[in-house]
Design a protein around this motif. Structure first.
Motif, PDB file in Angstrom:
ATOM      1  N   MET A 312      -2.713 -19.517   1.482  1.00  0.00           N
ATOM      2  CA  MET A 312      -1.896 -18.503   0.823  1.00  0.00           C
ATOM      3  C   MET A 312      -2.786 -17.317   0.471  1.00  0.00           C
ATOM      4  O   MET A 312      -3.925 -17.498   0.033  1.00  0.00           O
ATOM      5  CB  MET A 312      -1.266 -19.071  -0.455  1.00  0.00           C
ATOM      6  CG  MET A 312      -0.407 -18.080  -1.234  1.00  0.00           C
ATOM      7  SD  MET A 312       0.082 -18.706  -2.883  1.00  0.00           S
ATOM      8  CE  MET A 312       0.977 -20.174  -2.422  1.00  0.00           C
ATOM      9  N   ALA A 313      -2.263 -16.118   0.663  1.00  0.00           N
ATOM     10  CA  ALA A 313      -2.997 -14.930   0.244  1.00  0.00           C
ATOM     11  C   ALA A 313      -2.800 -14.705  -1.250  1.00  0.00           C
ATOM     12  O   ALA A 313      -1.774 -15.072  -1.812  1.00  0.00           O
ATOM     13  CB  ALA A 313      -2.517 -13.709   1.020  1.00  0.00           C
ATOM     14  N   ASP A 314      -3.785 -14.102  -1.889  1.00  0.00           N
ATOM     15  CA  ASP A 314      -3.633 -13.736  -3.294  1.00  0.00           C
ATOM     16  C   ASP A 314      -2.640 -12.568  -3.392  1.00  0.00           C
ATOM     17  O   ASP A 314      -2.308 -11.906  -2.413  1.00  0.00           O
ATOM     18  CB  ASP A 314      -4.975 -13.351  -3.897  1.00  0.00           C
ATOM     19  CG  ASP A 314      -5.013 -13.585  -5.405  1.00  0.00           C
ATOM     20  OD1 ASP A 314      -3.942 -13.677  -6.021  1.00  0.00           O
ATOM     21  OD2 ASP A 314      -6.122 -13.669  -5.965  1.00  0.00           O
ATOM     22  N   GLY A 315      -2.172 -12.323  -4.606  1.00  0.00           N
ATOM     23  CA  GLY A 315      -1.107 -11.357  -4.814  1.00  0.00           C
ATOM     24  C   GLY A 315      -1.428  -9.965  -4.301  1.00  0.00           C
ATOM     25  O   GLY A 315      -2.380  -9.326  -4.769  1.00  0.00           O
ATOM     26  N   LEU A 316      -0.639  -9.491  -3.319  1.00  0.00           N
ATOM     27  CA  LEU A 316      -0.746  -8.156  -2.722  1.00  0.00           C
ATOM     28  C   LEU A 316      -2.030  -7.958  -1.919  1.00  0.00           C
ATOM     29  O   LEU A 316      -2.351  -6.840  -1.526  1.00  0.00           O
ATOM     30  CB  LEU A 316      -0.619  -7.066  -3.789  1.00  0.00           C
ATOM     31  CG  LEU A 316       0.720  -7.061  -4.545  1.00  0.00           C
ATOM     32  CD1 LEU A 316       0.676  -6.047  -5.679  1.00  0.00           C
ATOM     33  CD2 LEU A 316       1.873  -6.755  -3.597  1.00  0.00           C
ATOM     34  N   ALA A 317      -2.752  -9.050  -1.644  1.00  0.00           N
ATOM     35  CA  ALA A 317      -3.996  -8.927  -0.879  1.00  0.00           C
ATOM     36  C   ALA A 317      -3.733  -8.528   0.564  1.00  0.00           C
ATOM     37  O   ALA A 317      -4.555  -7.835   1.182  1.00  0.00           O
ATOM     38  CB  ALA A 317      -4.775 -10.240  -0.928  1.00  0.00           C
ATOM     39  N   VAL A 318      -2.606  -8.965   1.125  1.00  0.00           N
ATOM     40  CA  VAL A 318      -2.295  -8.599   2.506  1.00  0.00           C
ATOM     41  C   VAL A 318      -2.059  -7.096   2.619  1.00  0.00           C
ATOM     42  O   VAL A 318      -2.575  -6.429   3.526  1.00  0.00           O
ATOM     43  CB  VAL A 318      -1.074  -9.386   3.020  1.00  0.00           C
ATOM     44  CG1 VAL A 318      -0.607  -8.839   4.373  1.00  0.00           C
ATOM     45  CG2 VAL A 318      -1.405 -10.870   3.142  1.00  0.00           C
ATOM     46  N   ASP A 319      -1.296  -6.543   1.690  1.00  0.00           N
ATOM     47  CA  ASP A 319      -1.027  -5.105   1.749  1.00  0.00           C
ATOM     48  C   ASP A 319      -2.298  -4.277   1.589  1.00  0.00           C
ATOM     49  O   ASP A 319      -2.384  -3.148   2.100  1.00  0.00           O
ATOM     50  CB  ASP A 319      -0.008  -4.711   0.669  1.00  0.00           C
ATOM     51  CG  ASP A 319       1.408  -5.134   1.027  1.00  0.00           C
ATOM     52  OD1 ASP A 319       1.621  -5.613   2.158  1.00  0.00           O
ATOM     53  OD2 ASP A 319       2.311  -5.002   0.170  1.00  0.00           O
ATOM     54  N   ARG A 320      -3.286  -4.803   0.886  1.00  0.00           N
ATOM     55  CA  ARG A 320      -4.548  -4.076   0.740  1.00  0.00           C
ATOM     56  C   ARG A 320      -5.243  -3.875   2.084  1.00  0.00           C
ATOM     57  O   ARG A 320      -6.047  -2.954   2.245  1.00  0.00           O
ATOM     58  CB  ARG A 320      -5.492  -4.826  -0.206  1.00  0.00           C
ATOM     59  CG  ARG A 320      -5.044  -4.849  -1.657  1.00  0.00           C
ATOM     60  CD  ARG A 320      -6.102  -5.499  -2.536  1.00  0.00           C
ATOM     61  NE  ARG A 320      -5.665  -5.602  -3.927  1.00  0.00           N
ATOM     62  CZ  ARG A 320      -6.461  -5.987  -4.916  1.00  0.00           C
ATOM     63  NH1 ARG A 320      -7.724  -6.295  -4.677  1.00  0.00           N
ATOM     64  NH2 ARG A 320      -6.006  -6.072  -6.160  1.00  0.00           N
ATOM     65  N   LEU A 321      -4.928  -4.749   3.038  1.00  0.00           N
ATOM     66  CA  LEU A 321      -5.560  -4.636   4.352  1.00  0.00           C
ATOM     67  C   LEU A 321      -5.134  -3.377   5.090  1.00  0.00           C
ATOM     68  O   LEU A 321      -5.780  -2.970   6.067  1.00  0.00           O
ATOM     69  CB  LEU A 321      -5.227  -5.869   5.202  1.00  0.00           C
ATOM     70  CG  LEU A 321      -5.708  -7.228   4.674  1.00  0.00           C
ATOM     71  CD1 LEU A 321      -5.229  -8.347   5.587  1.00  0.00           C
ATOM     72  CD2 LEU A 321      -7.220  -7.255   4.534  1.00  0.00           C
ATOM     73  N   ALA A 322      -4.037  -2.759   4.649  1.00  0.00           N
ATOM     74  CA  ALA A 322      -3.593  -1.516   5.285  1.00  0.00           C
ATOM     75  C   ALA A 322      -4.652  -0.429   5.182  1.00  0.00           C
ATOM     76  O   ALA A 322      -4.650   0.521   5.974  1.00  0.00           O
ATOM     77  CB  ALA A 322      -2.277  -1.046   4.657  1.00  0.00           C
ATOM     78  N   ARG A 323      -5.556  -0.579   4.228  1.00  0.00           N
ATOM     79  CA  ARG A 323      -6.652   0.394   4.078  1.00  0.00           C
ATOM     80  C   ARG A 323      -7.533   0.414   5.322  1.00  0.00           C
ATOM     81  O   ARG A 323      -8.138   1.436   5.649  1.00  0.00           O
ATOM     82  CB  ARG A 323      -7.485   0.040   2.833  1.00  0.00           C
ATOM     83  CG  ARG A 323      -8.702   0.916   2.588  1.00  0.00           C
ATOM     84  CD  ARG A 323      -8.302   2.354   2.259  1.00  0.00           C
ATOM     85  NE  ARG A 323      -9.444   3.201   1.977  1.00  0.00           N
ATOM     86  CZ  ARG A 323     -10.210   3.770   2.908  1.00  0.00           C
ATOM     87  NH1 ARG A 323      -9.960   3.556   4.187  1.00  0.00           N
ATOM     88  NH2 ARG A 323     -11.243   4.536   2.565  1.00  0.00           N
ATOM     89  N   ILE A 324      -7.589  -0.713   6.052  1.00  0.00           N
ATOM     90  CA  ILE A 324      -8.429  -0.751   7.257  1.00  0.00           C
ATOM     91  C   ILE A 324      -7.609  -0.840   8.537  1.00  0.00           C
ATOM     92  O   ILE A 324      -8.135  -0.576   9.616  1.00  0.00           O
ATOM     93  CB  ILE A 324      -9.453  -1.911   7.204  1.00  0.00           C
ATOM     94  CG1 ILE A 324      -8.761  -3.262   7.042  1.00  0.00           C
ATOM     95  CG2 ILE A 324     -10.449  -1.695   6.093  1.00  0.00           C
ATOM     96  CD1 ILE A 324      -9.726  -4.442   7.094  1.00  0.00           C
ATOM     97  N   THR A 325      -6.318  -1.191   8.436  1.00  0.00           N
ATOM     98  CA  THR A 325      -5.499  -1.284   9.651  1.00  0.00           C
ATOM     99  C   THR A 325      -4.636  -0.052   9.873  1.00  0.00           C
ATOM    100  O   THR A 325      -4.197   0.202  10.983  1.00  0.00           O
ATOM    101  CB  THR A 325      -4.574  -2.508   9.605  1.00  0.00           C
ATOM    102  OG1 THR A 325      -3.602  -2.339   8.561  1.00  0.00           O
ATOM    103  CG2 THR A 325      -5.372  -3.789   9.383  1.00  0.00           C
ATOM    104  N   GLY A 326      -4.321   0.688   8.805  1.00  0.00           N
ATOM    105  CA  GLY A 326      -3.535   1.897   8.949  1.00  0.00           C
ATOM    106  C   GLY A 326      -2.139   1.825   8.398  1.00  0.00           C
ATOM    107  O   GLY A 326      -1.596   2.831   7.935  1.00  0.00           O
ATOM    108  N   ASP A 327      -1.503   0.643   8.449  1.00  0.00           N
ATOM    109  CA  ASP A 327      -0.168   0.501   7.858  1.00  0.00           C
ATOM    110  C   ASP A 327       0.057  -0.959   7.491  1.00  0.00           C
ATOM    111  O   ASP A 327      -0.724  -1.844   7.852  1.00  0.00           O
ATOM    112  CB  ASP A 327       0.939   1.014   8.790  1.00  0.00           C
ATOM    113  CG  ASP A 327       1.010   0.247  10.111  1.00  0.00           C
ATOM    114  OD1 ASP A 327       0.688  -0.955  10.137  1.00  0.00           O
ATOM    115  OD2 ASP A 327       1.402   0.854  11.126  1.00  0.00           O
TER     116      ASP A 327
END
Length: 751
Positions: A312-327
């Motif tokens: 399981m990802a920590d809270g909102l950790a997946v969305d933080r990846l947009a900083r390196i993926t673009g969206d």
């Protein structure tokens, strides 16, 4: 003779996934084959905050009604994969005793929500109810245990296993399923506000306690879980305790060796013990965030370690990846491909259908993640028993376990002139300090509102001999510069035979706290000095507390300082006695009073080193064995070392022996009181292919002895951790500092 027995055949009209006698893998495959891509994606999302799913309505039959927000969420994916925090109660959720479920009506609420989820699912798939259980279930009327740092101070995995089992039973009786528990973070910088969530600074101690946690909450390893056991999500994986500057979610500077030697052993132990799930951490390792780190989540965790559970990802950790993926669409794809199976509040995983269309992920990758989610649901028996039928465990048993843990964690750091235990001749006792008469600041972060507990003042008043004059004054607040109460405190101390000065910190949040979207505190309010998002640049107590300490000890009255805290604060050694109880839970005041009065022995040992100043950091004991030079203007060694803890009696260790795979040492209680010593076995690697550490805790065992009693303690000496080591020094002592002072035994191993 003709055999007239009628063969028993399985009813083929029942889908395999509905057959409780079919193997879990077969049920998963059958159900997956029936699901649409939209339904599959729904199983990987945990988008909703659980407290938004219901509304208390006293006039309705169940006492609650479902919200439009829940209906919209179940409509979105024709069901619900998981729901976080249905029972969570705290300042962030806004849930308290006026509007939230208590012990008596939680199961009814869980059933109401689950019935809706199942009815919303074309295939009748139930939801996982995921709950915070950091030190007891974070719900109204639940048992609050001492925080992990206090658990680490007990050095008692068996005791912790019993407490963890009780917490799991409470969770399941309410209708919850999955427990989120901090266990994997290692406290390397006490400035970090989440230090209280760590078992300590040492990987071996954390590993043994993580094993106990998994055994206690999940029970014996197997295909399923008993009705009073809960699958555990161990968090956080990995290296979150190593962020730069002790700042929450900051970057980390971790080489692979440091990662493997310090930050992975607890996770490895948890996986070997059968942990159902791990939570990927916020931090990055060598520039790649853990929730998008294929090398960590797939190559290491699954391929090397053989882990088959859920990530399981920590809270909102997946969305933080947009900083390196673009969206956020590509962020969700990165996390899924890296090895994340279930998101938490993220938007990225809600777009996985689009990610498939864009060729960023394959449906096969989604199937793999969905299979892990479904497997856990089948192992829990949710398709056959979606609602709780168990009784809520005894509240008295919970209180006794919490108090026992708190008592075992109280650690006596120094006791000059035998100030403690409080002598029978002390007929007048002044109880002073901002932590002396409150229970709110004994609880730690991630705690539901409490309506009961025992403060240090109340504990002393209950347990002191009849006729003892106990006078009380606060002296000052935990924070701020108000010194106006100090004269009254000085007068109380001067007129007493002994002063008990209760100082420390607090992780108590209030409705005025400003929260981030993931629940971390943005600002420290009121008397909050610790907890998630509350990192410190310094480790000193506040100005007013230090002024109070100076003033009380200047009276000449013998003074015992009690620290109630979530991290090791730097405290001058003005007082005759100093002990720490960490955050001991609601009944911690009773446990502390028992130790102060001598009704119980101080048996705790430090799970972290206590620095002399913040300028020394880091001060953990297991640093590299280089020419560890000092400073020109200060000492480099900690004030109190890892493993340190005094007793009201004395212990003598004979020279140890290594016999085969066992370390033997004769221990004698040389005092006049019963006591517990923790035999600590350290190693120092001599011939290794890489630079070794000064010391490493290798094993430990508690031993309780009556006055004058002698016992031979035998501790298994495993060599599985010593691959590629030619020789080691074995040192047996009562602390890390003590281990450096004893004569070692050299043991030669295979090269």
């Amino acid at each position: 003779m003709t055999d007239t027995t009628v063969p028993v055949c399985r009813d083929t009209t029942v889908p395999v996934y509905r057959d409780p006698n079919a193997p879990v893998d077969s049920r998963v495959c059958d159900l997956l084959a029936r699901m649409t891509l939209r339904e599959k994606v729904g199983q990987l999302n945990q988008r909703m905050y659980g407290w938004n799913a219901y509304r208390r309505t006293p006039d309705s039959p169940d006492g609650f009604e479902l919200t439009d927000a829940l209906r919209a969420e179940t409509d979105r994916f024709a069901g619900l994969g998981a729901l976080y925090g249905l029972f969570r109660a705290d300042a962030w959720s806004g849930v308290d005793h006026t509007n939230g479920p208590g012990a008596q009506d939680s199961a009814a609420l869980a059933e109401l929500v689950q019935r809706h989820v199942i009815a919303s699912s074309r295939l009748g798939i139930p939801a996982l109810f995921v709950e915070e259980v950091p030190h007891g279930h974070m719900a109204l009327d639940g048992t609050v245990l001492p925080v992990n740092l206090a658990v680490g101070a007990t050095w008692d995995p068996d005791l912790y296993e019993r407490a963890a089992a009780h917490a799991a039973a409470e969770l399941r009786a309410r209708g919850g399923h999955v427990a989120l528990v901090s266990a994997l973070d290692i406290a390397r910088d006490p400035r970090w506000g989440r230090t209280e969530e760590c078992f300590g600074e040492d990987p071996h101690l954390a590993a043994r306690l993580t094993e106990a946690l998994v055994r206690g909450m999940q029970g014996e390893p197997g295909d399923g879980f008993a009705s009073d056991k809960a699958p555990v999500v161990l968090k956080h994986f990995a290296g979150q305790g190593a962020t730069v500057g002790g700042r929450n979610s900051a970057e980390s500077e971790l080489g692979l060796r440091e990662l493997h030697e310090i930050h992975l052993p607890a996770a490895r132990a948890g996986v070997r013990a059968g942990a159902a799930a791990l939570m990927s951490a916020y931090n990055e390792v060598d520039g790649l965030p853990c929730s998008g780190n294929h090398a960590l989540l797939t190559e290491l965790l699954r391929a090397d370690w053989g882990f088959e559970g859920l990530v399981m990802a920590d809270g909102l950790a997946v969305d933080r990846l947009a900083r390196i993926t673009g969206d956020k669409v590509s962020a969700g794809a990165l996390a899924l491909n890296a090895g994340v199976d279930l998101s938490l509040w993220d938007e990225g995983f809600t777009h996985l259908e689009e990610a498939v269309g864009r060729g960023l992920v394959t449906e096969e990758a989604i199937d793999t993640a969905v299979a892990r989610v479904l497997s856990l649901k089948f192992r829990l028996g949710l398709f056959e028993r979606p609602y709780s039928t168990g009784e809520f465990p005894s509240a008295q048993q919970g209180r006794e376990l919490s108090t026992t843990l708190a008592r075992a964690a109280v650690t006596l750091l120094h006791n000059d002139g035998d100030v403690l235990p409080i002598p029978a001749t002390a007929s007048r006792i002044a109880v002073i300090g901002p932590q002396s008469a409150t229970t709110a600041h004994q609880l730690g972060d991630y705690t539901a509102p409490r309506t009961s507990g025992v403060s240090v003042l109340e504990g002393l008043r209950r347990l002191a001999p009849p006729g003892t004059d106990i006078r009380h004054t606060l002296g000052c607040a935990l924070t701020g510069d108000d010194l106006s109460g100090i004269p009254e405190a000085v007068a109380a101390a001067a007129a007493s035979d002994l002063a008990v000065l209760v100082l420390g910190g607090s992780s108590a949040r209030t409705p005025d706290t400003d929260f981030d979207a993931n629940g971390a505190a943005r600002n420290a309010v009121s008397e909050m000095t610790c907890g998630e998002g509350v990192d410190l640049a310094g480790l000193s107590l506040g100005r007013a507390q230090l002024a109070l300490l100076d003033a009380v000890t200047a009276t000449g009255t013998p003074t015992a300082v009690v620290l109630i805290q979530g991290r090791p604060h730097v405290v001058p050694e003005h007082a005759g006695a100093l002990l720490t109880a960490w955050y001991p839970g609601p009944w911690g005041g009773e446990a502390i009073a028992e130790v102060l009065l001598g009704h119980a022995e101080p048996t705790g040992r430090l799970p972290v080193s206590v620095p002399r100043s913040v300028a020394q950091l880091p001060v953990y004991y297991n640093h590299k064995d280089t020419e560890y030079g000092g400073y020109v203007d200060a000492e480099a060694e900690p004030r109190y070392s890892f493993g340190h803890g005094l007793s009201y009696t004395g212990f003598e260790y004979a020279p140890p022996r290594v016999a085969g795979n066992v370390v033997e040492v004769d221990v004698t209680n040389t005092g006049v009181r019963h006591g517990r010593s923790v035999v600590q076995v350290y190693i120092r690697r001599l011939i290794t292919p890489v630079w070794p550490r000064t010391l490493e805790l290798h094993a430990f065992q508690g031993v309780e002895l009556a006055p004058g009693e002698h016992r031979r303690v035998e501790i298994p000496f495993g060599t599985d951790q010593l691959e590629q080591v030619g020789a080691v020094e074995v040192r047996v002592a009562q602390s890390a500092r003590g281990a450096l002072a004893v004569e070692p035994i050299v043991v030669r191993l295979r090269a």
